[in-house]
Design an enzyme around this catalytic site. Structure first.
Site, PDB file in Angstrom:
ATOM      1  CE  LYS A 107      -3.984  -2.190   2.309  1.00  0.00           C
ATOM      2  NZ  LYS A 107      -4.969  -2.054   3.417  1.00  0.00           N
TER       3      LYS A 107
ATOM      4  CE1 TYR B 223      -9.445  -3.257   0.425  1.00  0.00           C
ATOM      5  CE2 TYR B 223      -8.501  -1.281  -0.549  1.00  0.00           C
ATOM      6  CZ  TYR B 223      -8.365  -2.431   0.217  1.00  0.00           C
ATOM      7  OH  TYR B 223      -7.141  -2.748   0.765  1.00  0.00           O
TER       8      TYR B 223
ATOM      9  CG  PHE C 294     -13.310   1.821   7.007  1.00  0.00           C
ATOM     10  CD1 PHE C 294     -12.815   1.148   5.896  1.00  0.00           C
ATOM     11  CD2 PHE C 294     -13.894   1.075   8.023  1.00  0.00           C
ATOM     12  CE1 PHE C 294     -12.899  -0.227   5.799  1.00  0.00           C
ATOM     13  CE2 PHE C 294     -13.981  -0.310   7.936  1.00  0.00           C
ATOM     14  CZ  PHE C 294     -13.481  -0.959   6.814  1.00  0.00           C
TER      15      PHE C 294
ATOM     16  CB  THR D 286      -7.159  -5.370  10.167  1.00  0.00           C
ATOM     17  OG1 THR D 286      -7.673  -6.568   9.567  1.00  0.00           O
ATOM     18  CG2 THR D 286      -7.521  -4.173   9.301  1.00  0.00           C
TER      19      THR D 286
ATOM     20  NE  ARG E  45      -2.424  -5.484   7.225  1.00  0.00           N
ATOM     21  CZ  ARG E  45      -3.606  -6.006   6.927  1.00  0.00           C
ATOM     22  NH1 ARG E  45      -4.132  -6.933   7.724  1.00  0.00           N
ATOM     23  NH2 ARG E  45      -4.262  -5.610   5.856  1.00  0.00           N
TER      24      ARG E  45
ATOM     25  CG  ASN F 193      -3.649  -2.158   6.908  1.00  0.00           C
ATOM     26  OD1 ASN F 193      -3.500  -1.877   5.717  1.00  0.00           O
ATOM     27  ND2 ASN F 193      -4.700  -2.824   7.348  1.00  0.00           N
TER      28      ASN F 193
ATOM     29  CG  HIS G  21      -5.396  -6.350  -0.237  1.00  0.00           C
ATOM     30  ND1 HIS G  21      -6.616  -6.311   0.404  1.00  0.00           N
ATOM     31  CD2 HIS G  21      -5.483  -7.337  -1.170  1.00  0.00           C
ATOM     32  CE1 HIS G  21      -7.420  -7.226  -0.153  1.00  0.00           C
ATOM     33  NE2 HIS G  21      -6.750  -7.855  -1.108  1.00  0.00           N
TER      34      HIS G  21
ATOM     35  CD  GLU H  34      -8.959  -9.390  -3.264  1.00  0.00           C
ATOM     36  OE1 GLU H  34      -9.805  -9.062  -2.399  1.00  0.00           O
ATOM     37  OE2 GLU H  34      -7.789  -9.740  -2.970  1.00  0.00           O
TER      38      GLU H  34
HETATM   39  P1  IDP Z   1      -7.838  -6.815   6.006  1.00  0.00           P
HETATM   40  O1  IDP Z   1      -7.052  -5.901   5.076  1.00  0.00           O
HETATM   41  O2  IDP Z   1      -7.032  -7.217   7.214  1.00  0.00           O
HETATM   42  O3  IDP Z   1      -8.434  -7.983   5.274  1.00  0.00           O
HETATM   43  P2  IDP Z   1     -10.516  -5.631   6.023  1.00  0.00           P
HETATM   44  O4  IDP Z   1     -11.471  -5.725   7.155  1.00  0.00           O
HETATM   45  O5  IDP Z   1     -10.793  -6.435   4.798  1.00  0.00           O
HETATM   46  O6  IDP Z   1      -9.044  -5.931   6.590  1.00  0.00           O
HETATM   47  O7  IDP Z   1     -10.441  -4.096   5.635  1.00  0.00           O
HETATM   48  C1  IDP Z   1      -9.867  -3.678   4.402  1.00  0.00           C
HETATM   49  C2  IDP Z   1      -8.972  -2.492   4.673  1.00  0.00           C
HETATM   50  O8  IDP Z   1      -9.784  -1.406   5.126  1.00  0.00           O
HETATM   51  C3  IDP Z   1      -7.940  -2.668   5.787  1.00  0.00           C
HETATM   52  O9  IDP Z   1      -6.766  -3.323   5.364  1.00  0.00           O
HETATM   53  C4  IDP Z   1      -7.665  -1.238   6.185  1.00  0.00           C
HETATM   54  O10 IDP Z   1      -6.795  -0.585   5.260  1.00  0.00           O
HETATM   55  C5  IDP Z   1      -9.057  -0.622   6.076  1.00  0.00           C
HETATM   56  N1  IDP Z   1      -9.773  -0.669   7.354  1.00  0.00           N
HETATM   57  C6  IDP Z   1     -10.301  -1.743   7.989  1.00  0.00           C
HETATM   58  N2  IDP Z   1     -10.906  -1.409   9.135  1.00  0.00           N
HETATM   59  C7  IDP Z   1     -10.763  -0.062   9.239  1.00  0.00           C
HETATM   60  C8  IDP Z   1     -11.188   0.910  10.225  1.00  0.00           C
HETATM   61  O11 IDP Z   1     -11.810   0.586  11.232  1.00  0.00           O
HETATM   62  N3  IDP Z   1     -10.841   2.212   9.969  1.00  0.00           N
HETATM   63  C9  IDP Z   1     -10.149   2.599   8.848  1.00  0.00           C
HETATM   64  N4  IDP Z   1      -9.752   1.728   7.903  1.00  0.00           N
HETATM   65  C10 IDP Z   1     -10.034   0.410   8.097  1.00  0.00           C
HETATM   66 MG    MG Z   2      -9.889  -7.995   3.738  1.00  0.00          MG
END
Ligand code: IDP
Ligand code: MG
Length: 137
Positions: free
Chosen positions: A10, A50, A58, A92, A103, A113, A116, A127
């Site tokens: 990212k 996404y 978010f 995450t 991470r 973070n 992905h 994807e």
């Molecule tokens: P993941 O990347 O660990 O699979 P997901 O729940 O699929 O997590 O969320 C996708 C992306 O959305 C995360 O990697 C992060 O960049 C962002 N994200 C997830 N939860 C939050 C939040 O609570 N606040 C802001 N961004 C978030």
């Molecule tokens: Mg995810």
């Protein structure tokens, strides 16, 4: 089982100059890239990628962030690539990510973070096709 997964380095990680460190981790874990490219996502591309999260609070912040600078998109392949990559990534929220994960090492916030990774075989297929339509299984 040999499988493929999609990873994205990212914008925050690209800016920190840790592309090399992250790719080394994929290679050492037995899931080297079989395709990769560096690109800057448009806001539309980020929203398309996404789309499953479009109802989350978010979503706008996340897609603006993902379009904020260059990313590296990779198709990784190896035994149990999806789970191996999820384990390498960590939780995450980087504050909750286990020591030794990408991470924990490089994530700046729950949004920025570092990486992905696809979460299941169906999402991995969708994807990979999104970024590498030319890649045939
Ligand atoms: P993941 O990347 O660990 O699979 P997901 O729940 O699929 O997590 O969320 C996708 C992306 O959305 C995360 O990697 C992060 O960049 C962002 N994200 C997830 N939860 C939050 C939040 O609570 N606040 C802001 N961004 C978030
Ligand atoms: Mg995810």
């Amino acid at each position: 089982m040999k499988e493929r997964t999609l990873a994205i380095i990212k914008p925050d990680a690209v800016k920190k100059h840790v592309i090399g460190d992250i790719i080394r981790r994929y290679e050492e874990a037995g899931i080297p890239p079989i395709a990769l490219k560096m690109m800057t996502l448009s806001k539309d591309q980020a929203e398309g990628f996404y789309a499953v999260h479009n109802a989350r609070p978010f979503f706008q912040d996340l897609t603006t962030y993902m379009a904020s600078g260059p990313v590296v998109v990779l198709a990784l392949e190896g035994e149990n690539a999806i789970k191996v990559n999820r384990d390498l990534m960590g939780a995450t929220d980087p504050k909750k990510a286990e020591t030794g994960t990408i991470r924990a090492a490089h994530g700046a916030s729950i949004e920025a973070n570092a990486v992905h990774g696809s979460d299941a075989s169906e999402t991995a297929q969708v994807e990979i096709a999104f970024f590498f339509p030319e890649l045939k299984s």
